[in-house]
Design a protein around this motif. Structure first.
Motif, PDB file in Angstrom:
ATOM      1  N   PHE A  56      -5.369   7.169  10.547  1.00 19.85           N
ATOM      2  CA  PHE A  56      -4.933   5.864  10.037  1.00 19.85           C
ATOM      3  C   PHE A  56      -3.797   5.372  10.924  1.00 19.85           C
ATOM      4  O   PHE A  56      -2.832   6.095  11.199  1.00 19.85           O
ATOM      5  N   ASP A  81      -6.402  -6.586   9.353  1.00 26.51           N
ATOM      6  CA  ASP A  81      -6.785  -6.379   7.951  1.00 26.51           C
ATOM      7  C   ASP A  81      -7.904  -7.314   7.515  1.00 26.51           C
ATOM      8  O   ASP A  81      -8.642  -7.011   6.578  1.00 26.51           O
ATOM      9  N   VAL A 115     -14.388   1.223   6.788  1.00 23.64           N
ATOM     10  CA  VAL A 115     -13.127   1.387   6.079  1.00 23.64           C
ATOM     11  C   VAL A 115     -12.050   0.655   6.855  1.00 23.64           C
ATOM     12  O   VAL A 115     -12.171   0.430   8.065  1.00 23.64           O
ATOM     13  N   ASP A 116     -10.993   0.290   6.172  1.00 22.43           N
ATOM     14  CA  ASP A 116      -9.852  -0.352   6.816  1.00 22.43           C
ATOM     15  C   ASP A 116      -8.924   0.744   7.328  1.00 22.43           C
ATOM     16  O   ASP A 116      -8.232   1.401   6.548  1.00 22.43           O
ATOM     17  N   ASN A 117      -8.916   0.960   8.639  1.00 14.68           N
ATOM     18  CA  ASN A 117      -8.156   2.061   9.231  1.00 14.68           C
ATOM     19  C   ASN A 117      -6.844   1.616   9.860  1.00 14.68           C
ATOM     20  O   ASN A 117      -6.221   2.377  10.595  1.00 14.68           O
ATOM     21  N   GLU A 141      -0.771   1.645   2.332  1.00 16.41           N
ATOM     22  CA  GLU A 141      -2.191   1.569   2.683  1.00 16.41           C
ATOM     23  C   GLU A 141      -2.787   2.920   3.058  1.00 16.41           C
ATOM     24  O   GLU A 141      -4.000   3.118   2.946  1.00 16.41           O
ATOM     25  N   TRP A 187      -6.634   4.327   2.338  1.00 18.77           N
ATOM     26  CA  TRP A 187      -7.560   4.710   3.403  1.00 18.77           C
ATOM     27  C   TRP A 187      -8.093   6.120   3.165  1.00 18.77           C
ATOM     28  O   TRP A 187      -9.284   6.375   3.386  1.00 18.77           O
ATOM     29  N   ALA A 242     -11.916   6.704   3.173  1.00 17.21           N
ATOM     30  CA  ALA A 242     -12.475   7.550   4.230  1.00 17.21           C
ATOM     31  C   ALA A 242     -13.168   8.781   3.657  1.00 17.21           C
ATOM     32  O   ALA A 242     -14.170   9.253   4.203  1.00 17.21           O
TER      33      ALA A 242
END
Length: 467
Positions: free
Chosen positions: A402, A420, A427-429, A453, A457, A461
């Motif tokens: 991340f 973002d 996934v938002d890494n 965040e 994650w 993840a």
């Protein structure tokens, strides 16, 4: 004043003397009720007493500076509003946190959640912040804060999985133990009132429940006494932030990346980068089993620094947190360098973030770990290799890493602050926020923003099979 649509972490100046902070949502069957509130905070990030908490049961601050105006409803919509007379705020108050709590559910069940900042005199919309949430039952939508004698507004968008009890930890307020009957949150210590029950805390002394002991790591006993005390306190604050986001048992390898481009020279020469590194050492001390932290510096080129070990922190700061140097015409290595030091003339002065991102990715691939990796990446902006950076970070989505970027100032952060919202990732890494002056951000706030965040994650993840 022109209205501005804001993203999480962004800020803008506030010229109006009196503003209204309106929390709006789409009301309907099954949607929790929302209560807006405000906390008046000192430079230490704490309330002074219970009078600094403004909510429906205590709708007006003693100074008249902050007032809870109450709710309004129309078919399908509802609002709750707080008004702030910025000219009447006492000098001791540095920030006003604009909070909310959900009664009967979570903020993820609240559609159309938006915070609007209005000029109370003209009714004009100054800013709009559309918020997204999940399982949180308490939320900080934004904050008004002083900077060099003027007021600014920041879009925060920080939720608390632990509810108001978690939010209370930040600001020196507490709640009673939960009653035997099931309830969304514990009942607050407030005077009897005919108002319906609500999960609303009252400021008092810091919570008395003992925090989980931070992990002890090798070498801390060798630190100077003052530094050891700072590290111990900061580890506790990191632990509190992790528990607040439901990640109290999370472990991670921590990697530090420091911008050394020419525009960073002022931050190095003033000791600001040194202070940042010391504060980040507490994150590694709490998250990483051995308390060590891998580190890189970069500008035109990346360079790996020696690993930071806690017991060697003062010497590491002395040797490796340095101002970049330019050498256009030179031969050989700079004289007087310690053998372990990087010759900063090889690093250069331009911004080439994509190179160091690629090098860190290669390190993680070549050195697999049982725990995920958290990269703490500090830069003052000037980002211009947007396509290359985006390509690296998109390719990194499937990796157990991340990337938390922190902007040190107001420069152009390019794709980093837009990441973002970029589609097409499982996934938002990537996380990003910027601060005007990181030396003025209290440790609890800084660690909260760093670690908001990352736990989300980890969950995403894990579900995606990346971890």
């Amino acid at each position: 004043m022109t209205a501005s649509s804001m993203s999480k972490g962004s800020n803008l100046p506030v010229d109006a003397r009196v503003v209204r902070v309106e929390l709006a949502w789409a009301a309907g069957a099954g949607v929790p009720d929302i209560d807006a509130s405000a906390l008046l905070l000192t430079e230490a990030g704490r309330v002074r007493d219970d009078g600094d908490f403004v909510f429906y049961n205590q709708p007006r601050h003693a100074t008249g500076a902050v007032t809870h105006l109450g709710k309004r409803s129309a078919p399908g919509t509802a609002t709750d509003t707080v008004e702030v007379d910025l000219g009447a705020v006492e000098p001791a108050v540095e920030r006003i946190a604009l909070c909310a709590s959900a009664d009967g559910g979570t903020f993820g069940q609240v559609p159309g959640l938006v915070l609007r900042l209005l000029d109370a005199g003209t009714g004009a919309e100054v800013a709009r912040f559309d918020m997204a949430a999940g399982t949180e039952t308490a939320f900080i939508g934004g904050e008004l804060y002083r900077r060099q004698g003027k007021w600014k507004f920041r879009a925060v968008g920080q939720g608390y999985a632990a509810g108001l009890a978690g939010l209370a930890t930040d600001f020196g307020i507490t709640v009673d133990e939960p009653a035997p009957a099931a309830a969304p949150l514990a009942a607050p210590v407030v005077p009897p009132s005919p108002s319906p029950p609500s999960s609303t805390p009252v400021p008092s002394s810091p919570p008395t429940a003992p925090a989980a002991a931070p992990r002890l790591t090798k070498g801390e006993e060798r630190l100077p006494v003052d530094m050891r005390k700072r590290l111990s306190l900061r580890k506790e604050q990191v632990a509190v932030s992790l528990r607040k986001h439901g990640a109290g048992e999370v472990m991670a390898r921590v990697i530090l990346v420091l911008d050394a481009s020419g525009s960073m020279s002022f931050l190095y020469s003033k000791g600001i980068v040194t202070d940042v590194v010391e504060r980040m050492a507490a994150v590694a001390a709490q998250l990483d089993d051995d308390g060590e932290m891998q580190a890189w510096t970069f500008a035109s080129n990346p360079a790996r620094l020696p690993d930071l070990r806690l017991g060697e922190l003062p010497e590491w700061l002395r040797l490796h947190v340095r101002v970049g140097e330019v050498g256009l015409f030179r031969r050989g290595r700079k004289k007087g360098l310690d053998p372990v030091q990087v010759d900063m003339r090889d690093v250069g002065i331009q911004n080439e973030e994509q190179k160091v991102i690629a090098e860190v990715r290669a390190f993680v691939r070549d050195h697999p770990a049982s725990a995920p990796t958290l990269v703490l990446f500090f830069s003052d902006g000037g980002v211009y290799r947007n396509k290359e950076i985006e390509r690296e970070l998109r390719e990194a989505v499937e990796e157990p890493v991340f990337w938390q970027f922190v902007g040190l100032g107001k420069s152009d952060y390019g794709v980093l602050e837009r990441f973002d919202t970029l589609p097409g990732r499982r996934v938002d890494n990537v996380g990003f926020f910027a601060v005007d002056d990181i030396t003025t951000v209290p440790d609890p706030e800084l660690y909260d923003r760093l670690l908001t965040e990352f736990p989300l994650w980890i969950t995403a993840a894990g579900r995606a099979g990346i971890l």
